[in-house]
Design a protein around this motif. Structure first.
Motif, mmCIF file in Angstrom:
data_model
loop_
_atom_site.group_PDB
_atom_site.id
_atom_site.type_symbol
_atom_site.label_atom_id
_atom_site.label_comp_id
_atom_site.label_asym_id
_atom_site.label_seq_id
_atom_site.Cartn_x
_atom_site.Cartn_y
_atom_site.Cartn_z
ATOM 1 N N GLU A 95 2.177 -4.237 -1.113
ATOM 2 C CA GLU A 95 3.088 -4.613 -0.033
ATOM 3 C C GLU A 95 2.354 -5.074 1.225
ATOM 4 O OE1 GLU A 95 5.170 -0.987 0.561
ATOM 5 O OE2 GLU A 95 6.114 -0.979 -1.440
ATOM 6 N N LEU A 96 1.019 -4.995 1.217
ATOM 7 C CA LEU A 96 0.229 -5.320 2.405
ATOM 8 C C LEU A 96 -0.417 -6.697 2.291
ATOM 9 C CD1 LEU A 96 -1.508 -1.850 2.974
ATOM 10 C CD2 LEU A 96 0.578 -2.737 4.046
ATOM 11 N N LEU A 141 -6.143 -11.535 -3.101
ATOM 12 C CA LEU A 141 -6.621 -11.237 -4.447
ATOM 13 C C LEU A 141 -6.100 -12.260 -5.441
ATOM 14 C CD1 LEU A 141 -6.021 -7.383 -4.330
ATOM 15 C CD2 LEU A 141 -8.134 -8.625 -3.836
ATOM 16 N N SER A 142 -6.939 -12.613 -6.403
ATOM 17 C CA SER A 142 -6.552 -13.604 -7.403
ATOM 18 C C SER A 142 -5.478 -13.043 -8.327
ATOM 19 C CB SER A 142 -7.774 -14.012 -8.227
ATOM 20 O OG SER A 142 -8.206 -12.922 -9.037
ATOM 21 N N VAL A 143 -4.778 -13.959 -9.002
ATOM 22 C CA VAL A 143 -3.742 -13.549 -9.952
ATOM 23 C C VAL A 143 -4.352 -12.715 -11.069
ATOM 24 C CG1 VAL A 143 -2.066 -14.375 -11.647
ATOM 25 C CG2 VAL A 143 -2.256 -15.506 -9.421
ATOM 26 N N ASP A 144 -5.518 -13.131 -11.561
ATOM 27 C CA ASP A 144 -6.175 -12.383 -12.638
ATOM 28 C C ASP A 144 -6.546 -10.980 -12.180
ATOM 29 O OD1 ASP A 144 -5.955 -14.448 -14.418
ATOM 30 O OD2 ASP A 144 -8.013 -15.174 -14.136
ATOM 31 N N TYR A 145 -7.072 -10.871 -10.949
ATOM 32 C CA TYR A 145 -7.453 -9.537 -10.501
ATOM 33 C C TYR A 145 -6.222 -8.655 -10.305
ATOM 34 C CZ TYR A 145 -8.848 -5.412 -8.226
ATOM 35 O OH TYR A 145 -8.991 -4.072 -7.965
ATOM 36 N N ARG A 146 -5.136 -9.221 -9.791
ATOM 37 C CA ARG A 146 -3.927 -8.408 -9.593
ATOM 38 C C ARG A 146 -3.483 -7.765 -10.901
ATOM 39 N NH1 ARG A 146 -0.155 -12.416 -5.893
ATOM 40 N NH2 ARG A 146 -1.694 -12.807 -4.242
ATOM 41 N N LYS A 147 -3.601 -8.517 -11.994
ATOM 42 C CA LYS A 147 -3.243 -7.966 -13.305
ATOM 43 C C LYS A 147 -4.168 -6.811 -13.655
ATOM 44 C CE LYS A 147 -3.116 -9.215 -18.221
ATOM 45 N NZ LYS A 147 -3.302 -10.307 -19.213
ATOM 46 N N THR A 148 -5.473 -7.001 -13.441
ATOM 47 C CA THR A 148 -6.437 -5.933 -13.702
ATOM 48 C C THR A 148 -6.097 -4.687 -12.894
ATOM 49 O OG1 THR A 148 -8.228 -7.469 -14.224
ATOM 50 C CG2 THR A 148 -8.868 -5.269 -13.473
ATOM 51 N N PHE A 149 -5.803 -4.880 -11.629
ATOM 52 C CA PHE A 149 -5.499 -3.758 -10.745
ATOM 53 C C PHE A 149 -4.272 -3.004 -11.222
ATOM 54 C CE2 PHE A 149 -3.289 -1.843 -7.172
ATOM 55 C CZ PHE A 149 -4.300 -1.134 -6.552
ATOM 56 N N LEU A 150 -3.211 -3.706 -11.528
ATOM 57 C CA LEU A 150 -1.955 -3.061 -11.894
ATOM 58 C C LEU A 150 -2.075 -2.261 -13.190
ATOM 59 C CD1 LEU A 150 0.539 -5.913 -10.952
ATOM 60 C CD2 LEU A 150 0.173 -3.748 -9.732
ATOM 61 N N VAL A 151 -2.950 -2.710 -14.104
ATOM 62 C CA VAL A 151 -3.154 -1.971 -15.349
ATOM 63 C C VAL A 151 -4.127 -0.822 -15.135
ATOM 64 C CG1 VAL A 151 -4.061 -2.110 -17.703
ATOM 65 C CG2 VAL A 151 -2.601 -3.945 -16.819
ATOM 66 N N ALA A 152 -5.307 -1.108 -14.574
ATOM 67 C CA ALA A 152 -6.349 -0.084 -14.454
ATOM 68 C C ALA A 152 -5.947 1.050 -13.524
ATOM 69 C CB ALA A 152 -7.652 -0.720 -13.983
ATOM 70 N N SER A 153 -5.186 0.758 -12.484
ATOM 71 C CA SER A 153 -4.797 1.809 -11.531
ATOM 72 C C SER A 153 -3.748 2.756 -12.109
ATOM 73 C CB SER A 153 -4.287 1.195 -10.221
ATOM 74 O OG SER A 153 -3.126 0.401 -10.438
ATOM 75 N N GLU A 154 -3.192 2.444 -13.277
ATOM 76 C CA GLU A 154 -2.349 3.421 -13.971
ATOM 77 C C GLU A 154 -3.192 4.596 -14.463
ATOM 78 O OE1 GLU A 154 0.837 3.385 -14.237
ATOM 79 O OE2 GLU A 154 1.606 1.335 -14.363
ATOM 80 N N VAL A 155 -4.459 4.320 -14.784
ATOM 81 C CA VAL A 155 -5.344 5.318 -15.377
ATOM 82 C C VAL A 155 -6.292 5.910 -14.343
ATOM 83 C CG1 VAL A 155 -7.168 5.698 -17.094
ATOM 84 C CG2 VAL A 155 -5.245 4.160 -17.608
ATOM 85 N N LEU A 156 -6.925 5.033 -13.561
ATOM 86 C CA LEU A 156 -7.949 5.460 -12.611
ATOM 87 C C LEU A 156 -7.318 5.705 -11.248
ATOM 88 C CD1 LEU A 156 -10.610 2.822 -13.665
ATOM 89 C CD2 LEU A 156 -10.520 5.224 -14.348
ATOM 90 N N PRO A 157 -7.595 6.832 -10.624
ATOM 91 C CA PRO A 157 -6.968 7.120 -9.326
ATOM 92 C C PRO A 157 -7.407 6.118 -8.272
ATOM 93 C CG PRO A 157 -8.714 8.698 -9.799
ATOM 94 C CD PRO A 157 -8.521 7.895 -11.046
ATOM 95 N N TRP A 172 -13.004 -9.822 3.198
ATOM 96 C CA TRP A 172 -11.765 -10.309 2.606
ATOM 97 C C TRP A 172 -11.737 -11.820 2.403
ATOM 98 C CZ3 TRP A 172 -8.757 -7.348 -0.063
ATOM 99 C CH2 TRP A 172 -8.779 -5.979 0.184
ATOM 100 N N SER A 173 -12.799 -12.513 2.806
ATOM 101 C CA SER A 173 -12.892 -13.943 2.468
ATOM 102 C C SER A 173 -13.303 -14.138 1.011
ATOM 103 C CB SER A 173 -13.897 -14.649 3.384
ATOM 104 O OG SER A 173 -15.215 -14.205 3.135
ATOM 105 N N ALA A 174 -13.956 -13.137 0.427
ATOM 106 C CA ALA A 174 -14.347 -13.175 -0.991
ATOM 107 C C ALA A 174 -14.394 -11.744 -1.513
ATOM 108 C CB ALA A 174 -15.700 -13.852 -1.152
#
Length: 450
Positions: free
Chosen positions: A18-19, A25-41, A55-57
């Motif tokens: 929401e921020l 963040l790239s579309v590919d990374y957002r997918k990684t984040f949404l999956v991996a953060s289900e498992v990793l705190p 935040w420029s890269a």
């Protein structure tokens, strides 16, 4: 550009989406984040987001990799399992997450089996006793952090699994145990991060230890000095915390602040330097330790700068650890020969005052093992290793040789030079250590599983 933020605002995985940072963040990374953060705190705060990440890269930034889940932290099959479960029922998702976490070796090195002490017939909650002189204490009110490091071997404390938590609701049992075990001179108060607690709660846990005469040193394991330096700078609670530190020192005990500093960038904000000065002014000493992490700090220049900057600020470099075999360790893994090469190169770049750093060190089941070097024996390359600390006290200082293996990244990957078994093994598995020479009260009150 560093930005001053004086109000602590935590950011969870859901809140991040929401921020404004999410837009970087790239579309590919957002997918990684949404999956991996289900498992990793996952947990950060706005101070960390503003001061430590470019935040420029962001996806190429070492601090981003330290704080955010990455592709490769889960195996392909684990990632696919969670992704499929996200499109199923909530029950299916919970089960997929549970199974995946179990696969990540949540409690390495005998934490839940061999480090838990007893007092009489009672198994003690929230205490670990692995080495004769040092006990760990886990206050239940300190079972989170101002931000989570993605490598952290304490991750099972953060995922809401009650059976995985090590926690004590009060200090009375620990004090009784210390009185019966006068060989324990140091207690490490850890978590999570004990400084996530307000000072009133922290004082409730700490002050009983001041009356234990055999206890000489109180340690705090904390990342607060960089992840939330205002903990030591702003308001009445910060003043009370520093007052508690002064009280510990005035009691005649040494106060050691074990600052987990992973990258030299963490020391750049002026608030961090001010927090360090405030801690040192109480009479506490500060030592720094961190694991060597691929993608984050696997560069001798980064370590040399970290240690040099620490020494300039009055902080003693303490340990370069090898990443433990838990959680997403595969992503961060550095071969042992390379770890020694990085350490040697880094230590050669600093003055003698910074050469207090020991490493690379594995906190393995039998003890802390340092890689001293690569040697040649009868034309065969070998790793020279040594116990810095051990479950069995007679192992301390003992040197041993292992066959050189360019893929080995942990003690369990190594084989003895010349074949057979290491002296601390039996049938390929860790042995029960010889009975430690505990004090007489120990023999009366009961054993310790460590």
């Amino acid at each position: 550009m560093l930005r001053s933020i004086t109000q602590y605002r935590p950011v969870t995985a859901k809140k991040l989406t929401e921020l404004r940072y999410w837009d970087n963040l790239s579309v590919d990374y957002r997918k990684t984040f949404l999956v991996a953060s289900e498992v990793l705190p996952f947990r950060v705060n706005e101070y960390v987001l503003e001061n430590f990440i470019d935040w420029s890269a962001p996806e190429d930034d070492p601090m981003f990799r330290l704080l955010f889940p990455q592709e490769g932290m889960l195996t392909r099959s684990q990632f696919a399992r969670i992704e499929a479960a996200q499109n199923a029922t909530s029950t299916d998702l919970r089960e997929a997450v549970r199974v995946t976490r179990e696969e990540l070796n949540p409690h390495p090195a005998g934490q839940m089996t061999d480090n838990i002490p007893t007092l009489g017939e009672d198994i003690l909650d929230g205490i670990q006793h692995k080495y004769a002189e040092t006990a760990l204490f886990f206050p239940s009110a300190g079972q989170t952090c101002h931000a989570y490091c993605s490598f952290c071997f304490r991750w099972p404390q953060f995922v809401g699994e009650p059976a995985w938590k090590i926690q004590a609701r009060e200090a009375a049992q620990a004090v009784s145990y210390l009185r019966c075990h006068q060989e324990i001179t140091d207690i490490l108060i850890t978590g999570g991060d004990p400084l996530i607690m307000n000072s009133k709660n922290l004082r409730r846990y700490v002050e009983p230890f001041l009356a234990v005469e055999s206890l000489k040193t109180i340690r705090f394991g904390s990342k607060a000095v960089t992840y939330w330096p205002h903990r030591f700078l702003a308001g009445e609670d910060a003043a009370d915390l520093l007052s508690l530190f002064e009280e510990i020192v005035a009691s005649g005990k040494s106060l050691a602040f074990m600052a987990h500093l992973t990258h030299s960038r963490e020391l750049e904000p002026p608030e961090v330097k001010a927090a360090i000065n405030a801690i040192r002014a109480t009479g506490a000493t500060i030592r720094t330790q961190a694991p060597l992490l691929k993608h984050v700090n696997d560069d001798p220049v980064v370590w040399a700068k970290l240690w040099t900057d620490c020494s300039a600020l009055g902080i003693y470099p303490y340990y370069m650890f090898v990443e433990r075999d838990t959680g997403p360790s595969g992503y961060f893994r550095v071969p042992l020969w390379r770890a020694h090469e990085i350490y040697s190169s880094a230590i050669s770049r600093v003055s003698g005052l910074s050469r207090t750093a020991r490493g690379p060190v594995m906190s393995s089941h039998p003890g802390k093992v340092v890689i001293d070097g690569i040697v040649e024996v009868h034309g065969q390359r070998a790793l020279s290793l040594r116990f810095l600390q051990a479950r069995e006290p007679t192992f301390v200082g003992r040197v041993f040789l292992a066959e050189f293996d360019e893929t080995a990244s942990w003690l369990d990957d190594l084989r003895p030079l010349g074949g057979g078994e290491f002296f601390f093994e039996a049938r390929g598995k860790p042995t029960e250590p010889a009975a430690p020479q505990w004090t007489a009260p120990e023999r009366i009150m009961g054993g310790v599983h460590a």
